[in-house]
Design an enzyme around this catalytic site. Structure first.
Site, PDB file in Angstrom:
ATOM      1  N   ASN A  10       2.820   7.249  -2.340  1.00  0.00           N
ATOM      2  CA  ASN A  10       4.194   6.911  -2.707  1.00  0.00           C
ATOM      3  C   ASN A  10       5.008   8.207  -2.698  1.00  0.00           C
ATOM      4  O   ASN A  10       4.944   8.988  -3.640  1.00  0.00           O
ATOM      5  CB  ASN A  10       4.188   6.272  -4.110  1.00  0.00           C
ATOM      6  CG  ASN A  10       5.588   5.945  -4.599  1.00  0.00           C
ATOM      7  OD1 ASN A  10       6.553   6.031  -3.831  1.00  0.00           O
ATOM      8  ND2 ASN A  10       5.701   5.565  -5.861  1.00  0.00           N
ATOM      9  N   TRP A  11       5.747   8.406  -1.609  1.00  0.00           N
ATOM     10  CA  TRP A  11       6.503   9.662  -1.468  1.00  0.00           C
ATOM     11  C   TRP A  11       7.753   9.668  -2.348  1.00  0.00           C
ATOM     12  O   TRP A  11       8.421  10.677  -2.452  1.00  0.00           O
ATOM     13  CB  TRP A  11       6.920   9.866  -0.013  1.00  0.00           C
ATOM     14  CG  TRP A  11       5.796  10.197   0.918  1.00  0.00           C
ATOM     15  CD1 TRP A  11       4.456  10.290   0.623  1.00  0.00           C
ATOM     16  CD2 TRP A  11       5.906  10.494   2.315  1.00  0.00           C
ATOM     17  NE1 TRP A  11       3.749  10.621   1.742  1.00  0.00           N
ATOM     18  CE2 TRP A  11       4.608  10.752   2.804  1.00  0.00           C
ATOM     19  CE3 TRP A  11       6.981  10.565   3.206  1.00  0.00           C
ATOM     20  CZ2 TRP A  11       4.362  11.070   4.138  1.00  0.00           C
ATOM     21  CZ3 TRP A  11       6.738  10.875   4.531  1.00  0.00           C
ATOM     22  CH2 TRP A  11       5.446  11.128   4.997  1.00  0.00           C
ATOM     23  N   LYS A  12       8.085   8.511  -2.902  1.00  0.00           N
ATOM     24  CA  LYS A  12       9.317   8.373  -3.713  1.00  0.00           C
ATOM     25  C   LYS A  12      10.511   8.871  -2.878  1.00  0.00           C
ATOM     26  O   LYS A  12      10.538   8.611  -1.685  1.00  0.00           O
ATOM     27  CB  LYS A  12       9.149   9.105  -5.042  1.00  0.00           C
ATOM     28  CG  LYS A  12       7.871   8.653  -5.762  1.00  0.00           C
ATOM     29  CD  LYS A  12       7.779   9.074  -7.174  1.00  0.00           C
ATOM     30  CE  LYS A  12       6.455   8.554  -7.741  1.00  0.00           C
ATOM     31  NZ  LYS A  12       6.331   8.792  -9.167  1.00  0.00           N
ATOM     32  N   HIS A  48       7.656  -0.920  -9.302  1.00  0.00           N
ATOM     33  CA  HIS A  48       7.369   0.434  -9.812  1.00  0.00           C
ATOM     34  C   HIS A  48       8.240   0.714 -11.041  1.00  0.00           C
ATOM     35  O   HIS A  48       9.402   0.314 -11.093  1.00  0.00           O
ATOM     36  CB  HIS A  48       7.644   1.469  -8.717  1.00  0.00           C
ATOM     37  CG  HIS A  48       7.075   2.813  -9.059  1.00  0.00           C
ATOM     38  ND1 HIS A  48       7.697   3.670  -9.942  1.00  0.00           N
ATOM     39  CD2 HIS A  48       5.925   3.419  -8.672  1.00  0.00           C
ATOM     40  CE1 HIS A  48       6.953   4.765 -10.074  1.00  0.00           C
ATOM     41  NE2 HIS A  48       5.872   4.628  -9.314  1.00  0.00           N
ATOM     42  N   GLU A  81       9.759   3.233 -11.959  1.00  0.00           N
ATOM     43  CA  GLU A  81      11.018   3.953 -11.699  1.00  0.00           C
ATOM     44  C   GLU A  81      12.106   3.001 -11.219  1.00  0.00           C
ATOM     45  O   GLU A  81      13.289   3.244 -11.428  1.00  0.00           O
ATOM     46  CB  GLU A  81      10.774   5.087 -10.680  1.00  0.00           C
ATOM     47  CG  GLU A  81      10.052   6.252 -11.348  1.00  0.00           C
ATOM     48  CD  GLU A  81       9.176   7.079 -10.427  1.00  0.00           C
ATOM     49  OE1 GLU A  81       9.300   6.973  -9.190  1.00  0.00           O
ATOM     50  OE2 GLU A  81       8.342   7.850 -10.955  1.00  0.00           O
ATOM     51  N   GLU A 127      -0.403   1.431 -13.636  1.00  0.00           N
ATOM     52  CA  GLU A 127       0.312   2.704 -13.713  1.00  0.00           C
ATOM     53  C   GLU A 127       0.952   2.865 -15.085  1.00  0.00           C
ATOM     54  O   GLU A 127       2.110   2.468 -15.288  1.00  0.00           O
ATOM     55  CB  GLU A 127       1.418   2.750 -12.651  1.00  0.00           C
ATOM     56  CG  GLU A 127       0.923   2.820 -11.240  1.00  0.00           C
ATOM     57  CD  GLU A 127       1.829   3.717 -10.383  1.00  0.00           C
ATOM     58  OE1 GLU A 127       1.298   4.530  -9.645  1.00  0.00           O
ATOM     59  OE2 GLU A 127       3.060   3.594 -10.488  1.00  0.00           O
ATOM     60  N   GLY A 129       3.646  11.283 -13.173  1.00  0.00           N
ATOM     61  CA  GLY A 129       4.344  12.554 -12.992  1.00  0.00           C
ATOM     62  C   GLY A 129       4.283  13.492 -14.184  1.00  0.00           C
ATOM     63  O   GLY A 129       5.077  14.426 -14.281  1.00  0.00           O
ATOM     64  N   SER A 185      -0.528  10.726 -12.117  1.00  0.00           N
ATOM     65  CA  SER A 185      -1.075  12.093 -12.163  1.00  0.00           C
ATOM     66  C   SER A 185      -2.471  12.206 -11.552  1.00  0.00           C
ATOM     67  O   SER A 185      -3.326  12.918 -12.075  1.00  0.00           O
ATOM     68  CB  SER A 185      -1.078  12.617 -13.602  1.00  0.00           C
ATOM     69  OG  SER A 185       0.239  12.664 -14.108  1.00  0.00           O
ATOM     70  N   GLY A 236       1.397   9.649  -6.218  1.00  0.00           N
ATOM     71  CA  GLY A 236       2.778  10.117  -6.104  1.00  0.00           C
ATOM     72  C   GLY A 236       2.816  11.569  -5.662  1.00  0.00           C
ATOM     73  O   GLY A 236       2.581  11.883  -4.493  1.00  0.00           O
ATOM     74  N   GLY A 237       3.071  12.463  -6.615  1.00  0.00           N
ATOM     75  CA  GLY A 237       3.241  13.892  -6.320  1.00  0.00           C
ATOM     76  C   GLY A 237       2.203  14.483  -5.384  1.00  0.00           C
ATOM     77  O   GLY A 237       2.559  15.202  -4.435  1.00  0.00           O
TER      78      GLY A 237
HETATM   79  P1  PGA Z   1       2.283  10.566  -9.742  1.00  0.00           P
HETATM   80  O1  PGA Z   1       3.061   9.204  -9.426  1.00  0.00           O
HETATM   81  O2  PGA Z   1       1.012  10.534  -8.952  1.00  0.00           O
HETATM   82  O3  PGA Z   1       3.222  11.645  -9.312  1.00  0.00           O
HETATM   83  O4  PGA Z   1       2.030  10.573 -11.205  1.00  0.00           O
HETATM   84  C1  PGA Z   1       2.400   7.990  -9.256  1.00  0.00           C
HETATM   85  C2  PGA Z   1       3.400   6.883  -9.011  1.00  0.00           C
HETATM   86  O5  PGA Z   1       4.485   6.903  -9.572  1.00  0.00           O
HETATM   87  O6  PGA Z   1       3.122   5.950  -8.224  1.00  0.00           O
END
Ligand code: PGA
Length: 279
Positions: A29-31, A114, A116, A192, A198, A238, A259-260
């Site tokens: 997930n590159w966001k 998600h 976010e 999640e 994050g 994370s 994510g990150g």
């Molecule tokens: P993260 O994000 O790996 O940066 O914690 C995961 C996500 O939001 O899908």
């Protein structure tokens, strides 16, 4: 005439036999990253080349919409997915993108619900349910995100006690309302916890295993044990190269939503190779 790239996109190797034993699903997930098309292209190519030959793992890249075309699946080792979609297939919905359009440009997957999107776009359980059904109807596979907001769901010994957080159950039950039995295998549920996203503060393998059992139990109650077993359970929050194997082996996850760490090709490729080796 269909050019090679377009054809490759339409022949995305989304042979996702969800029920396939040992086959793990790793979703990037590159966001809202990276900031240029050039960087997106470099990242996508690096991953596609770096994971060649990795077995027992399905890798799906979910870049921002404008970059979807750069994941052309030409090297045929990754699939691509979107981070969101709307719940109508076409019409007067300014600014929205339909699941049918995503399917048409070669997406096999879409991430729905998600945290976010809940936080910044006001998505509710009802909207998530509509999006989920529309995506399945269009033939997409769905990564459905669920998870509690805070660590309040932990007991005094620090163990995740899902029963304390009826919201997690509510998120799942509401999301799949009206979804047919025959479609269940096209959903992967990503556990999640919001507090782990994050933050550099991941859940433990024990936590995610409890979550998996909990998710399967709810799906068994709603459908059947056999159907519930078709639902992949992923963990996200994370994740990195240091904890990947723990989540897959000890946490018994069917995959990860990253994510990150997915923005760093070396880190992400290492994670995929490790998953491939333990699967
Ligand atoms: P993260 O994000 O790996 O940066 O914690 C995961 C996500 O939001 O899908």
């Amino acid at each position: 005439m269909v050019d090679m790239e377009t054809r490759a996109q339409h022949e995305t190797p989304i042979d996702m036999k969800h029920a396939a034993k040992n086959r793990k699903l790793i979703v990037a997930n590159w966001k809202m990253n990276p900031q240029t098309r050039k960087e997106a292209g470099q990242l996508s190519r690096a991953v596609q080349q770096g994971i060649r030959g990795a077995k027992n793992v399905e890798v799906v890249l979910c870049p921002p919409l404008p970059y979807l075309s750069i994941v052309n699946c030409q090297l045929s080792v990754v699939g691509k997915g979107a981070q969101n979609c709307f719940y109508q297939q076409n019409g007067a919905y300014t600014g929205e993108v339909s699941p049918a359009m995503l399917k048409d440009i070669g997406c096999g997957y879409v991430i729905i619900g998600h945290s976010e999107r809940k936080k910044y776009a006001g998505e509710t359980n009802e909207i998530i349910n509509k999006k989920l059904k529309a995506a399945l109807r269009a033939g997409l596979k769905v990564i459905l995100c669920i998870g509690e907001e805070s660590r309040d769901s932990f007991d005094s010994r620090g163990r995740w006690t899902h029963e304390l957080d009826p919201k997690v159950k509510e998120q799942l039950v509401e999301a799949v309302k009206g979804v047919k039995k025959s479609q269940i295998g096209n959903i992967a549920v990503a556990y999640e916890p919001v507090w782990a996203i994050g933050t550099g503060n991941p859940a433990t393998p024990d936590d995610v295993l409890s979550a998996k059992i909990f998710i399967r139990k709810i799906m068994s109650e709603l459908y059947s044990r056999k159907d519930a077993d078709k639902v992949l359970v992923l963990y996200g929050g994370s994740t990195n190269r240091k904890n990947t194997v723990d989540f897959i082996k000890d946490g018994q996850m069917d995959g990860l939503l990253v994510g990150g760490a997915s923005l760093d090709p070396e880190e992400f490729i290492t994670m995929i190779k490790e998953v491939s080796e333990v699967s």
